[in-house]
Design a protein around this motif. Structure first.
Motif, PDB file in Angstrom:
ATOM      1  N   PRO A 164      53.981  38.427  53.129  1.00  0.00           N
ATOM      2  CA  PRO A 164      55.018  39.406  52.800  1.00  0.00           C
ATOM      3  C   PRO A 164      54.924  40.707  53.592  1.00  0.00           C
ATOM      4  CG  PRO A 164      53.336  39.396  51.096  1.00  0.00           C
ATOM      5  CD  PRO A 164      52.949  38.335  52.087  1.00  0.00           C
TER       6      PRO A 164
ATOM      7  N   ALA B 146      46.799  44.124  46.703  1.00  0.00           N
ATOM      8  CA  ALA B 146      47.582  43.265  45.815  1.00  0.00           C
ATOM      9  C   ALA B 146      46.657  42.526  44.868  1.00  0.00           C
ATOM     10  CB  ALA B 146      48.367  42.257  46.639  1.00  0.00           C
ATOM     11  N   CYS B 147      47.187  42.108  43.731  1.00  0.00           N
ATOM     12  CA  CYS B 147      46.529  41.114  42.903  1.00  0.00           C
ATOM     13  C   CYS B 147      46.965  39.745  43.426  1.00  0.00           C
ATOM     14  CB  CYS B 147      46.954  41.254  41.441  1.00  0.00           C
ATOM     15  SG  CYS B 147      46.433  42.795  40.665  1.00  0.00           S
ATOM     16  N   PHE B 148      46.439  38.687  42.831  1.00  0.00           N
ATOM     17  CA  PHE B 148      46.770  37.324  43.255  1.00  0.00           C
ATOM     18  C   PHE B 148      48.289  37.113  43.288  1.00  0.00           C
ATOM     19  CE2 PHE B 148      47.819  32.931  42.597  1.00  0.00           C
ATOM     20  CZ  PHE B 148      46.915  32.237  43.373  1.00  0.00           C
ATOM     21  N   GLY B 149      48.774  36.681  44.429  1.00  0.00           N
ATOM     22  CA  GLY B 149      50.177  36.290  44.534  1.00  0.00           C
ATOM     23  C   GLY B 149      51.176  37.418  44.548  1.00  0.00           C
ATOM     24  N   CYS B 150      50.695  38.663  44.516  1.00  0.00           N
ATOM     25  CA  CYS B 150      51.624  39.783  44.356  1.00  0.00           C
ATOM     26  C   CYS B 150      52.174  40.268  45.693  1.00  0.00           C
ATOM     27  CB  CYS B 150      50.944  40.935  43.639  1.00  0.00           C
ATOM     28  SG  CYS B 150      52.009  42.383  43.561  1.00  0.00           S
TER      29      CYS B 150
ATOM     30  N   SER C  36      54.996  32.843  54.908  1.00  0.00           N
ATOM     31  CA  SER C  36      54.861  33.345  53.538  1.00  0.00           C
ATOM     32  C   SER C  36      54.297  34.756  53.465  1.00  0.00           C
ATOM     33  CB  SER C  36      53.946  32.414  52.741  1.00  0.00           C
ATOM     34  OG  SER C  36      52.626  32.493  53.264  1.00  0.00           O
TER      35      SER C  36
ATOM     36  N   CYS D 257      46.983  39.328  48.906  1.00  0.00           N
ATOM     37  CA  CYS D 257      47.786  38.659  47.864  1.00  0.00           C
ATOM     38  C   CYS D 257      47.576  37.155  47.836  1.00  0.00           C
ATOM     39  CB  CYS D 257      49.265  38.984  48.031  1.00  0.00           C
ATOM     40  SG  CYS D 257      50.085  38.127  49.403  1.00  0.00           S
TER      41      CYS D 257
ATOM     42  N   GLN E 220      49.159  34.825  49.289  1.00  0.00           N
ATOM     43  CA  GLN E 220      50.340  33.973  49.464  1.00  0.00           C
ATOM     44  C   GLN E 220      50.099  32.983  50.602  1.00  0.00           C
ATOM     45  OE1 GLN E 220      53.429  33.600  47.986  1.00  0.00           O
ATOM     46  NE2 GLN E 220      53.210  35.138  46.403  1.00  0.00           N
TER      47      GLN E 220
ATOM     48  N   MET F  34      53.005  30.152  43.401  1.00  0.00           N
ATOM     49  CA  MET F  34      53.425  31.098  44.445  1.00  0.00           C
ATOM     50  C   MET F  34      54.477  32.087  43.963  1.00  0.00           C
ATOM     51  SD  MET F  34      53.493  29.313  48.167  1.00  0.00           S
ATOM     52  CE  MET F  34      54.040  30.648  49.224  1.00  0.00           C
TER      53      MET F  34
END
Lengths: 157, 615
Positions: free
Chosen positions: A127, B294-298, A125, A15, A17, B69
């Protein structure tokens, strides 16, 4: 007591993050290209692997630096780039066997993971718990527990 | 702020790339991504333009939360007039490409005209240039991305491109980024192909750093992530099972359209479900599902990465399909499976991979195959015409069709028309399960009344992503409504349609709305963009976007007569399941929907509605 970043790639979803948190912590901007931790997406196997500096005790980057710009944070054990001193010669980027010190065009300095002074933003950060910040002497604890469970935590015959 | 404040205008006829300031008034009224790009399209093209002509334009657009984010903040949309429908088209994709464009400092890219020869656009921060695409023209998506990265010696580039289907202007060609994420529907890839535009490769190192109040944003986005993590759907169901968690659920409620909507329950549903994907195969002891992604930021991570059975007939001597790649999500598994009566999970994964490789929308493709199979069984299409036997349930036919459609070989050229044109050509127009030329997704619109109305009124043709009332009618989110009930559905559909337009335009994924309402989105947008983005204003923005899209379609020639469902859903009652005996109550709901919308009896915006929304 020092802590280490512990990365469990099996939990990483890709992701990013962590990359955004890293760039935000250090530059105040969401910018994966300025992240000191990098997630590699191995498409053919589906594996996503976060990778960053392991803070070597005998740090190649520190020893190679001609101006003493990489110093040890006594509390965290992190090898930290002192930006005011760094001259951007990039010798540390050559000396690091793992590629985790890199040049930043915008600043003319190098950057590497400094463990955010003891509260790494990437770990906070994440998850899924793929990146955690744990007792430096016990990065193997989870694996040991899993094997202990498998081998010793069975119902008695 | 949170917008970059500028967009790139590329004139393909002249070969020019120019930076223009973003119209910030429009950004406040239409937010970004779907809404803002649609505003530019509506202002800049004649609604009656031929979608595949140089006069049409096509826009890649991010939202204000793209590249931040905010969870799922990696989305982008491709907006154009769609060739499958003739209506406004807006296809949404995840992966990493959208965030990369934003980090390069651009909110959107508008393409106009047509290049005299195949080209691709390369964006490196402020620099943008069109380059000769002869070395990638004719290549698949899976060949194009690595070839571009190798040519530019930059493995960190992100690529959004078409495959063979887009080049050949297959009417349901998709635009694919990051190998297996797609702006899938309405044939946006065909428009790209018609302009001789193969790909957009982006590298952005500027980042997104102009949020209004970064500290407040971090607080709001962190709180919103906790909401996603704590919700049963976004915190457990989607990461574990993907959207495929729905296969058995929808089958049980008797709303799984089967064999071209002849049935509403599929006896093979369990064989093609999420549970089946996670079960070790007899052949090699491994499950098809490798992992989630995940995709970006997911922070949800519903994406599936799967590996096909190496012994399966479909991939013998085809090494490109052996590695892991994008796996089945629910709509694709339904369209390739239940819609055709095929219960061979490996065949479905093969067809799914070909759809990614060639750049094809698996929903329209699968649904079109369903229509072909029905016509074959009734004798309206013969073995000679098709080139093989094609009864319902034939995995061989499905796999073969997947391989010939993008290339336009043999009967593949006919499938490439989509079901509306194909069934009409062969004298069976009632067998196309579509609205405005676009095929239904995976929920039966005669059993679940609200989704039927949502399909009939969707601005891009039949679609589940323009008002997902399934959330309420099946899953009970935010409140449970009775699927058989028509009363109250016009209001429900409107509420879902408007909120969805706001979610899409913010640059986040609509799947967040299983757990989030606009009350979770508003604080993030307020911190990033400005105090005016309250829940109330976001609802108005969503409603404004919906009406703008509708108005464009009306001016393109669509009327209330196009807000209809196929005869089958209106007259052939569901044969089994909890909804047995029902047909769609669209006739009752549609006039009420127009009233709720503030439209006249013919489905046109009233003067008051225009005035209220500033249109």
């Amino acid at each position: 007591m020092q802590k280490s970043l512990l990365i469990n790639a099996d939990k990483c979803t890709g992701c990013l993050q962590c990359e955004m948190a890293c760039s935000y912590e250090n530059y105040g901007v969401f910018n994966t290209s300025k992240s000191r931790i990098k997630v590699f997406d191995f498409h053919e196997t589906g594996k996503k692997v976060p990778y960053t500096c392991t803070q070597c005790d005998e740090a190649w980057c520190l020893k190679a630096c001609p101006v003493d710009a990489i110093r040890i944070d006594a509390t965290t054990g992190a090898k930290v780039v002192i930006e005011d001193v760094c001259v951007g010669c990039k010798v540390c980027t050559i000396s690091c066997p793992f590629g985790t010190v890199n040049y930043v065009q915008d600043t003319g300095k190098v950057q590497k993971c400094d463990l955010c002074g003891g509260d790494p933003a990437c770990a906070t950060s994440c998850p899924t718990g793929a990146i955690t910040y744990v007792d430096a002497d016990w990065t193997g604890l989870d694996k040991m527990r899993a094997w202990a469970d498998k081998l010793g935590n069975q119902p008695s015959a | 702020m949170s917008w970059s404040g500028k967009f790139l205008r590329v004139n393909l006829s002249k070969g020019t790339c120019q930076s223009e300031p973003l119209n910030m008034q429009w950004a406040k009224e239409y937010l970004g991504s779907r809404g803002l790009a649609s505003k530019y399209l509506v202002e800049e093209i004649d609604p009656k333009v031929d979608p595949l002509s140089p006069e049409n334009k096509i826009i890649w657009a991010t939202g204000p939360l793209t590249g931040t984010m905010a969870s799922t903040g990696g989305r982008y949309t491709v907006v154009t007039k769609g060739p499958l429908t003739g209506a406004i088209a807006c296809s949404n994709s995840g992966g990493y490409w959208g965030a990369e464009l934003k980090m390069a400092g651009w909110d959107m890219v508008i393409f106009e005209g047509k290049s005299p020869k195949p080209v691709y656009l390369v964006i490196e921060n402020d620099d943008a240039k069109l380059l000769d695409a002869s070395y990638i023209w004719g290549k698949s998506v899976w060949e194009t991305e690595p070839a571009i990265k190798a040519k530019h010696q930059d493995p960190q580039m992100r690529v959004s491109c078409i495959g063979r289907a887009g080049e050949n202007q297959v009417l349901f060609a998709s635009v694919v980024n990051d190998l297996h994420r797609a702006a899938g529907r309405s044939g946006v890839g065909a428009v790209m192909g018609s302009k001789n535009l193969k790909a957009i490769a982006v590298r952005g190192t500027k980042g997104v750093g102009n949020l209004k109040d970064p500290k407040a944003f971090m607080k709001a986005s962190t709180a919103a992530k906790a909401v996603l993590a704590g919700h049963a759907v976004t915190g457990q169901g989607l990461p574990t099972y993907g959207t495929q968690v729905l296969m058995n659920v929808i089958n049980e409620v008797g709303a799984l359209p089967t064999r071209n909507h002849q049935d509403v329950q599929f006896e093979g549903a369990k064989d093609i479900s999420a549970e089946a994907m996670a079960t070790p195969r007899a052949s090699d002891g491994k499950a098809q599902l490798v992992t989630n992604q995940a995709c970006f930021g997911c922070t949800i991570a519903c994406g599936r990465i799967s590996k096909i059975d190496e012994t399966h007939f479909s991939i013998q001597n085809k090494p490109q399909y052996i590695n892991a790649s994008g796996g089945l999500e629910y709509e694709a598994a339904w369209a390739l499976g239940a819609a055709n009566g095929v219960n061979d999970l490996e065949a479905l994964q093969f067809a799914n991979m070909v759809c990614n490789e060639d750049g094809i929308d698996p929903i329209t493709f699968g649904a079109t195959v369903g229509a072909v199979m029905e016509m074959y069984e009734m004798g309206a299409l013969t073995k000679e015409q098709i080139g093989m036997e094609a009864p319902f349930g034939s995995a061989k036919a499905l796999c073969h069709f997947a391989e010939i459609t993008a290339r336009g070989e043999g009967f593949g050229k006919e499938i490439g028309l989509g079901s509306a044109r194909l069934t009409k050509k062969y004298g069976q127009p009632d067998l196309s399960m579509s609205v405005k030329g676009q095929e239904f997704p995976a929920y039966d619109g005669r059993v679940i009344q609200g989704i039927g109305l949502a399909y009939a009124t969707s601005n891009r043709g039949a679609c589940h992503l323009r008002g997902y009332t399934i959330a309420s009618e099946v899953l009970g989110i935010p409140v449970k409504t009775d699927p058989a009930e028509t009363n109250g559905k016009p209001e429900l559909v409107k509420a879902f349609q408007d909120a969805t337009a706001a979610f899409d335009s913010a640059g986040i994924c609509i799947f967040t709305s299983f757990a989030w309402t606009l009350a979770d989105v508003a604080p993030q947008l307020q911190a990033a963009c400005g105090d005016e983005f309250t829940v109330e204003n976001l609802n108005t923005i969503g409603e404004r976007i919906w009406n703008m899209e509708r108005d464009f379609n009306n001016r393109a020639g669509f009327t209330n007569k196009d807000d209809k469902l196929p005869k089958r859903l209106m007259t052939e009652a569901a044969k089994t399941g909890p909804g047995k005996g029902t047909v769609s109550g669209l006739d009752k709901m549609l006039p009420e929907y127009y009233k709720v919308r503030g439209w006249d009896n013919e489905g046109r915006l009233s003067t008051e509605t225009r005035k209220r929304l500033g249109l």
